[in-house]
Design a protein around this motif. Structure first.
Motif, PDB file in Angstrom:
ATOM      1  N   ALA A 166       0.834  -1.204   0.000  1.00 42.15           N
ATOM      2  CA  ALA A 166       0.000   0.000   0.000  1.00 42.15           C
ATOM      3  C   ALA A 166       0.868   1.254   0.000  1.00 42.15           C
ATOM      4  CB  ALA A 166      -0.934  -0.008   1.203  1.00 42.15           C
ATOM      5  N   ALA A 167       1.918   1.250   0.816  1.00 39.77           N
ATOM      6  CA  ALA A 167       2.804   2.416   0.875  1.00 39.77           C
ATOM      7  C   ALA A 167       3.509   2.628  -0.459  1.00 39.77           C
ATOM      8  CB  ALA A 167       3.832   2.238   1.999  1.00 39.77           C
ATOM      9  N   TRP A 168       3.971   1.545  -1.078  1.00 42.50           N
ATOM     10  CA  TRP A 168       4.667   1.681  -2.358  1.00 42.50           C
ATOM     11  C   TRP A 168       3.721   2.112  -3.471  1.00 42.50           C
ATOM     12  CZ3 TRP A 168       9.825   0.960  -4.027  1.00 42.50           C
ATOM     13  CH2 TRP A 168      10.739   0.812  -2.966  1.00 42.50           C
ATOM     14  N   ALA A 169       2.505   1.624  -3.448  1.00 44.92           N
ATOM     15  CA  ALA A 169       1.531   2.051  -4.455  1.00 44.92           C
ATOM     16  C   ALA A 169       1.249   3.540  -4.308  1.00 44.92           C
ATOM     17  CB  ALA A 169       0.243   1.244  -4.312  1.00 44.92           C
ATOM     18  N   ALA A 170       1.118   4.005  -3.067  1.00 46.10           N
ATOM     19  CA  ALA A 170       0.881   5.431  -2.832  1.00 46.10           C
ATOM     20  C   ALA A 170       2.088   6.256  -3.256  1.00 46.10           C
ATOM     21  CB  ALA A 170       0.569   5.659  -1.354  1.00 46.10           C
ATOM     22  N   ALA A 171       3.293   5.747  -2.999  1.00 47.12           N
ATOM     23  CA  ALA A 171       4.508   6.463  -3.383  1.00 47.12           C
ATOM     24  C   ALA A 171       4.623   6.560  -4.902  1.00 47.12           C
ATOM     25  CB  ALA A 171       5.734   5.759  -2.801  1.00 47.12           C
TER      26      ALA A 171
END
Length: 316
Positions: A166-171
Protein backbone atom coordinates in the motif's frame (compact mmCIF):
# COMPACT_ATOMS: atom_id res chain seq x y z
CA UNK A 1 39.24 -8.08 -13.13
CA UNK A 2 42.26 -9.20 -11.08
CA UNK A 3 43.97 -6.95 -8.54
CA UNK A 4 46.87 -6.45 -10.96
CA UNK A 5 44.50 -5.47 -13.76
CA UNK A 6 42.62 -3.09 -11.47
CA UNK A 7 45.86 -1.38 -10.50
CA UNK A 8 47.58 -1.25 -13.90
CA UNK A 9 47.07 1.71 -16.21
CA UNK A 10 46.42 0.77 -19.85
CA UNK A 11 49.28 1.56 -22.29
CA UNK A 12 47.69 4.39 -24.29
CA UNK A 13 46.30 5.96 -21.14
CA UNK A 14 49.67 5.64 -19.44
CA UNK A 15 51.34 7.51 -22.31
CA UNK A 16 48.62 10.21 -22.17
CA UNK A 17 49.10 10.67 -18.43
CA UNK A 18 52.84 10.90 -18.97
CA UNK A 19 52.34 13.83 -21.34
CA UNK A 20 50.51 15.73 -18.59
CA UNK A 21 53.42 15.48 -16.14
CA UNK A 22 56.15 18.03 -15.60
CA UNK A 23 59.75 17.66 -16.70
CA UNK A 24 61.51 14.93 -14.75
CA UNK A 25 58.28 13.53 -13.31
CA UNK A 26 57.17 9.93 -13.64
CA UNK A 27 54.62 7.51 -12.21
CA UNK A 28 56.15 5.37 -9.48
CA UNK A 29 53.05 3.70 -8.04
CA UNK A 30 49.43 2.99 -8.96
CA UNK A 31 46.62 1.97 -6.61
CA UNK A 32 43.04 1.00 -7.39
CA UNK A 33 40.49 3.07 -5.48
CA UNK A 34 37.25 1.33 -4.60
CA UNK A 35 33.79 2.68 -3.89
CA UNK A 36 32.62 3.93 -7.28
CA UNK A 37 29.83 2.36 -9.33
CA UNK A 38 30.39 3.58 -12.89
CA UNK A 39 34.08 4.40 -13.19
CA UNK A 40 37.47 2.81 -12.62
CA UNK A 41 39.45 4.97 -10.20
CA UNK A 42 43.21 4.85 -9.71
CA UNK A 43 45.55 6.82 -7.49
CA UNK A 44 48.83 7.62 -9.24
CA UNK A 45 51.88 8.54 -7.19
CA UNK A 46 54.22 10.82 -9.14
CA UNK A 47 57.89 11.37 -8.33
CA UNK A 48 58.89 15.01 -8.66
CA UNK A 49 62.18 16.64 -9.64
CA UNK A 50 62.95 17.57 -6.04
CA UNK A 51 62.81 13.89 -4.99
CA UNK A 52 59.36 14.31 -3.50
CA UNK A 53 56.05 12.86 -4.61
CA UNK A 54 52.56 14.06 -5.43
CA UNK A 55 49.36 12.15 -6.14
CA UNK A 56 46.88 12.33 -9.00
CA UNK A 57 43.63 10.46 -9.56
CA UNK A 58 42.73 8.85 -12.89
CA UNK A 59 39.04 8.34 -13.59
CA UNK A 60 38.20 5.99 -16.48
CA UNK A 61 34.78 5.14 -17.89
CA UNK A 62 34.84 1.66 -19.45
CA UNK A 63 31.85 0.83 -21.64
CA UNK A 64 29.71 3.46 -19.91
CA UNK A 65 26.89 5.04 -21.89
CA UNK A 66 27.17 8.84 -22.28
CA UNK A 67 30.71 8.82 -20.84
CA UNK A 68 31.81 11.69 -23.07
CA UNK A 69 28.98 13.91 -21.85
CA UNK A 70 29.62 12.99 -18.21
CA UNK A 71 33.35 13.75 -18.40
CA UNK A 72 32.76 17.03 -20.21
CA UNK A 73 30.37 18.05 -17.44
CA UNK A 74 32.79 16.96 -14.74
CA UNK A 75 35.68 18.82 -16.34
CA UNK A 76 33.54 21.94 -16.61
CA UNK A 77 32.46 21.64 -12.98
CA UNK A 78 36.02 21.22 -11.73
CA UNK A 79 37.12 24.27 -13.70
CA UNK A 80 34.29 26.27 -12.14
CA UNK A 81 34.96 25.03 -8.61
CA UNK A 82 38.63 25.99 -8.77
CA UNK A 83 37.67 29.57 -7.92
CA UNK A 84 35.34 28.77 -5.02
CA UNK A 85 35.46 27.67 -1.40
CA UNK A 86 33.98 24.26 -2.27
CA UNK A 87 36.81 21.73 -1.81
CA UNK A 88 37.05 19.79 -5.06
CA UNK A 89 39.87 18.24 -7.09
CA UNK A 90 41.69 20.40 -9.62
CA UNK A 91 41.37 19.37 -13.25
CA UNK A 92 44.67 18.28 -14.82
CA UNK A 93 43.49 16.92 -18.18
CA UNK A 94 40.50 15.22 -19.78
CA UNK A 95 40.06 12.95 -22.81
CA UNK A 96 36.26 12.64 -22.95
CA UNK A 97 36.06 11.04 -26.41
CA UNK A 98 38.98 8.64 -25.86
CA UNK A 99 40.99 10.31 -28.61
CA UNK A 100 44.23 9.42 -26.82
CA UNK A 101 43.26 6.80 -24.22
CA UNK A 102 41.70 3.36 -24.50
CA UNK A 103 38.56 4.71 -22.78
CA UNK A 104 37.21 8.16 -21.83
CA UNK A 105 39.40 9.41 -18.98
CA UNK A 106 39.92 12.33 -16.65
CA UNK A 107 43.02 13.20 -14.64
CA UNK A 108 42.74 15.34 -11.50
CA UNK A 109 44.56 16.15 -8.29
CA UNK A 110 44.22 13.88 -5.28
CA UNK A 111 42.55 15.24 -2.16
CA UNK A 112 43.44 14.34 1.41
CA UNK A 113 40.89 12.57 3.58
CA UNK A 114 38.70 9.51 3.27
CA UNK A 115 35.08 8.55 2.97
CA UNK A 116 33.38 7.60 6.23
CA UNK A 117 30.38 5.27 6.11
CA UNK A 118 30.34 4.06 9.73
CA UNK A 119 27.42 4.56 12.08
CA UNK A 120 29.77 5.84 14.78
CA UNK A 121 30.05 9.61 14.82
CA UNK A 122 27.24 10.14 12.32
CA UNK A 123 25.50 12.75 14.47
CA UNK A 124 28.58 14.99 14.23
CA UNK A 125 28.99 14.48 10.47
CA UNK A 126 25.40 15.27 9.46
CA UNK A 127 25.68 19.06 10.06
CA UNK A 128 28.99 19.12 8.16
CA UNK A 129 27.41 17.39 5.19
CA UNK A 130 24.46 19.77 5.32
CA UNK A 131 26.61 22.91 5.46
CA UNK A 132 28.72 21.63 2.58
CA UNK A 133 25.67 21.03 0.42
CA UNK A 134 24.32 24.50 1.22
CA UNK A 135 27.65 25.90 -0.02
CA UNK A 136 27.36 23.92 -3.26
CA UNK A 137 23.84 25.22 -3.85
CA UNK A 138 25.02 28.79 -3.25
CA UNK A 139 27.24 28.70 -6.34
CA UNK A 140 26.03 30.86 -9.21
CA UNK A 141 27.98 29.86 -12.34
CA UNK A 142 28.10 32.23 -15.29
CA UNK A 143 27.00 29.37 -17.51
CA UNK A 144 24.36 27.07 -16.09
CA UNK A 145 24.88 23.31 -16.40
CA UNK A 146 22.19 21.21 -18.04
CA UNK A 147 18.79 20.85 -16.39
CA UNK A 148 18.56 17.88 -14.04
CA UNK A 149 17.35 14.54 -15.39
CA UNK A 150 15.40 11.79 -13.61
CA UNK A 151 15.05 8.42 -15.29
CA UNK A 152 12.74 6.62 -12.87
CA UNK A 153 9.08 6.50 -13.83
CA UNK A 154 6.03 4.96 -12.20
CA UNK A 155 6.46 2.00 -14.54
CA UNK A 156 10.15 1.33 -13.82
CA UNK A 157 9.98 1.21 -10.02
CA UNK A 158 10.92 -2.22 -8.62
CA UNK A 159 8.88 -2.87 -5.48
CA UNK A 160 11.02 -4.97 -3.09
CA UNK A 161 9.90 -8.44 -2.16
CA UNK A 162 7.76 -8.34 0.96
CA UNK A 163 7.46 -4.54 0.86
CA UNK A 164 4.47 -2.60 2.20
CA UNK A 165 2.40 -2.79 -0.98
CA UNK A 166 0.00 0.00 0.00
CA UNK A 167 2.80 2.42 0.87
CA UNK A 168 4.67 1.68 -2.36
CA UNK A 169 1.53 2.05 -4.45
CA UNK A 170 0.88 5.43 -2.83
CA UNK A 171 4.51 6.46 -3.38
CA UNK A 172 4.38 5.48 -7.05
CA UNK A 173 1.22 7.56 -7.42
CA UNK A 174 3.14 10.57 -6.08
CA UNK A 175 5.58 10.52 -9.00
CA UNK A 176 2.87 9.97 -11.60
CA UNK A 177 2.06 13.63 -11.25
CA UNK A 178 4.08 16.52 -12.70
CA UNK A 179 7.19 17.75 -10.93
CA UNK A 180 6.57 20.78 -8.71
CA UNK A 181 7.79 24.20 -9.76
CA UNK A 182 11.14 25.08 -8.20
CA UNK A 183 13.80 27.75 -7.89
CA UNK A 184 16.89 26.47 -9.69
CA UNK A 185 20.17 25.77 -7.92
CA UNK A 186 23.58 24.45 -8.90
CA UNK A 187 23.35 20.73 -8.05
CA UNK A 188 26.03 18.16 -7.42
CA UNK A 189 23.39 15.53 -8.23
CA UNK A 190 25.20 12.66 -6.48
CA UNK A 191 26.00 14.21 -3.10
CA UNK A 192 26.21 11.53 -0.39
CA UNK A 193 28.75 10.24 2.17
CA UNK A 194 30.50 8.11 -0.44
CA UNK A 195 31.45 11.23 -2.39
CA UNK A 196 32.60 13.33 0.56
CA UNK A 197 36.09 13.08 2.09
CA UNK A 198 36.70 13.66 5.79
CA UNK A 199 39.72 14.32 7.95
CA UNK A 200 38.71 12.48 11.11
CA UNK A 201 41.65 13.57 13.26
CA UNK A 202 42.52 17.23 12.60
CA UNK A 203 45.45 18.71 14.53
CA UNK A 204 43.23 20.81 16.78
CA UNK A 205 41.13 17.77 17.73
CA UNK A 206 37.99 19.84 17.17
CA UNK A 207 36.24 16.96 15.46
CA UNK A 208 35.87 15.82 11.86
CA UNK A 209 36.09 18.22 8.95
CA UNK A 210 35.36 17.86 5.26
CA UNK A 211 38.42 17.92 3.01
CA UNK A 212 36.81 17.33 -0.37
CA UNK A 213 33.75 16.62 -2.47
CA UNK A 214 34.28 14.36 -5.48
CA UNK A 215 32.42 12.89 -8.49
CA UNK A 216 30.99 15.94 -10.27
CA UNK A 217 29.94 14.09 -13.43
CA UNK A 218 26.25 14.58 -12.69
CA UNK A 219 26.42 18.34 -12.17
CA UNK A 220 23.15 19.95 -13.23
CA UNK A 221 20.62 22.70 -12.52
CA UNK A 222 17.47 21.99 -10.54
CA UNK A 223 15.75 22.06 -7.14
CA UNK A 224 17.81 21.95 -3.97
CA UNK A 225 15.28 19.37 -2.76
CA UNK A 226 16.63 16.87 -5.27
CA UNK A 227 20.19 16.92 -3.89
CA UNK A 228 18.86 16.85 -0.33
CA UNK A 229 16.57 13.94 -1.17
CA UNK A 230 19.46 11.99 -2.69
CA UNK A 231 21.70 12.39 0.34
CA UNK A 232 18.74 11.64 2.62
CA UNK A 233 18.05 8.33 0.85
CA UNK A 234 21.71 7.33 1.05
CA UNK A 235 21.80 8.10 4.76
CA UNK A 236 18.57 6.18 5.33
CA UNK A 237 19.97 3.10 3.60
CA UNK A 238 23.39 3.35 5.26
CA UNK A 239 22.24 4.16 8.78
CA UNK A 240 18.46 3.77 9.09
CA UNK A 241 15.32 5.62 7.91
CA UNK A 242 15.34 8.30 10.62
CA UNK A 243 18.60 9.74 9.31
CA UNK A 244 16.97 10.72 6.03
CA UNK A 245 14.64 13.11 7.81
CA UNK A 246 17.46 14.32 10.05
CA UNK A 247 19.55 15.39 7.08
CA UNK A 248 16.73 17.48 5.62
CA UNK A 249 16.37 19.21 8.99
CA UNK A 250 20.12 19.82 9.18
CA UNK A 251 20.12 21.31 5.68
CA UNK A 252 17.55 23.91 6.72
CA UNK A 253 19.36 24.54 10.02
CA UNK A 254 22.47 25.29 7.94
CA UNK A 255 20.62 27.98 6.00
CA UNK A 256 19.41 25.94 3.04
CA UNK A 257 15.94 26.50 1.59
CA UNK A 258 13.64 23.65 0.60
CA UNK A 259 10.24 23.66 -1.07
CA UNK A 260 7.64 25.48 0.99
CA UNK A 261 4.87 22.93 0.65
CA UNK A 262 5.10 19.56 2.37
CA UNK A 263 3.64 17.88 -0.72
CA UNK A 264 6.46 19.29 -2.85
CA UNK A 265 9.17 18.15 -0.44
CA UNK A 266 7.53 14.72 -0.38
CA UNK A 267 7.57 14.52 -4.17
CA UNK A 268 11.35 14.89 -4.41
CA UNK A 269 12.10 12.56 -1.49
CA UNK A 270 9.79 9.87 -2.80
CA UNK A 271 11.14 10.22 -6.33
CA UNK A 272 14.70 9.72 -5.16
CA UNK A 273 13.79 6.84 -2.86
CA UNK A 274 11.98 5.01 -5.63
CA UNK A 275 14.92 5.54 -7.97
CA UNK A 276 17.06 3.44 -5.63
CA UNK A 277 14.69 0.49 -6.11
CA UNK A 278 16.18 -0.03 -9.57
CA UNK A 279 19.81 -0.14 -8.49
CA UNK A 280 19.96 -1.69 -5.01
CA UNK A 281 22.62 -4.22 -6.01
CA UNK A 282 24.83 -1.62 -7.69
CA UNK A 283 24.56 0.77 -4.75
CA UNK A 284 25.14 -1.78 -1.99
CA UNK A 285 28.22 -3.43 -3.52
CA UNK A 286 30.67 -0.53 -2.93
CA UNK A 287 29.32 -0.13 0.61
CA UNK A 288 30.24 -3.74 1.36
CA UNK A 289 33.64 -3.25 -0.28
CA UNK A 290 34.16 -0.31 2.09
CA UNK A 291 33.56 -2.54 5.11
CA UNK A 292 29.80 -2.41 5.62
CA UNK A 293 29.51 -6.14 4.96
CA UNK A 294 26.11 -6.36 6.64
CA UNK A 295 24.56 -4.21 3.91
CA UNK A 296 23.60 -7.00 1.57
CA UNK A 297 21.26 -6.23 -1.30
CA UNK A 298 18.41 -7.73 0.72
CA UNK A 299 19.25 -5.69 3.82
CA UNK A 300 19.31 -2.51 1.74
CA UNK A 301 15.98 -3.42 0.15
CA UNK A 302 14.46 -3.78 3.61
CA UNK A 303 15.81 -0.39 4.66
CA UNK A 304 14.50 1.15 1.46
CA UNK A 305 11.06 -0.29 2.15
CA UNK A 306 11.17 1.11 5.69
CA UNK A 307 12.26 4.52 4.40
CA UNK A 308 9.60 4.77 1.69
CA UNK A 309 6.97 3.61 4.18
CA UNK A 310 8.13 6.23 6.68
CA UNK A 311 7.91 8.95 4.03
CA UNK A 312 4.35 7.98 3.17
CA UNK A 313 3.30 7.69 6.84
CA UNK A 314 4.76 11.02 7.98
CA UNK A 315 2.00 13.65 8.39
CA UNK A 316 2.58 16.95 6.53
Amino acid sequence: MTDDEATAVRPLTLAWVGRQLGAGERIVRTEALHGGITAEMRRLTISTRDAGTRDLVLRTFVDVEHAEDALNREAGALALLAGTDVPAPELVAVDPAAAHCEYPSLLMTHLAGRTVLDDEGLEARIPLLARQLVAVHALRPAGRPRTYATLTTADTVVTPKGADAAAWAAAIDVIRGPAPAYEGRFLHRDFHPGNVLFDMSPPNQAGPRITGVVDWAGTSWGPADLDVAHCSTNLALLHGPAWGARFAEAYEEAGGTLAAAASERLYWRVRDGLAFSEEVRAVSRPWREAGRTELTARAVEERLDAYVTTLMDTPG
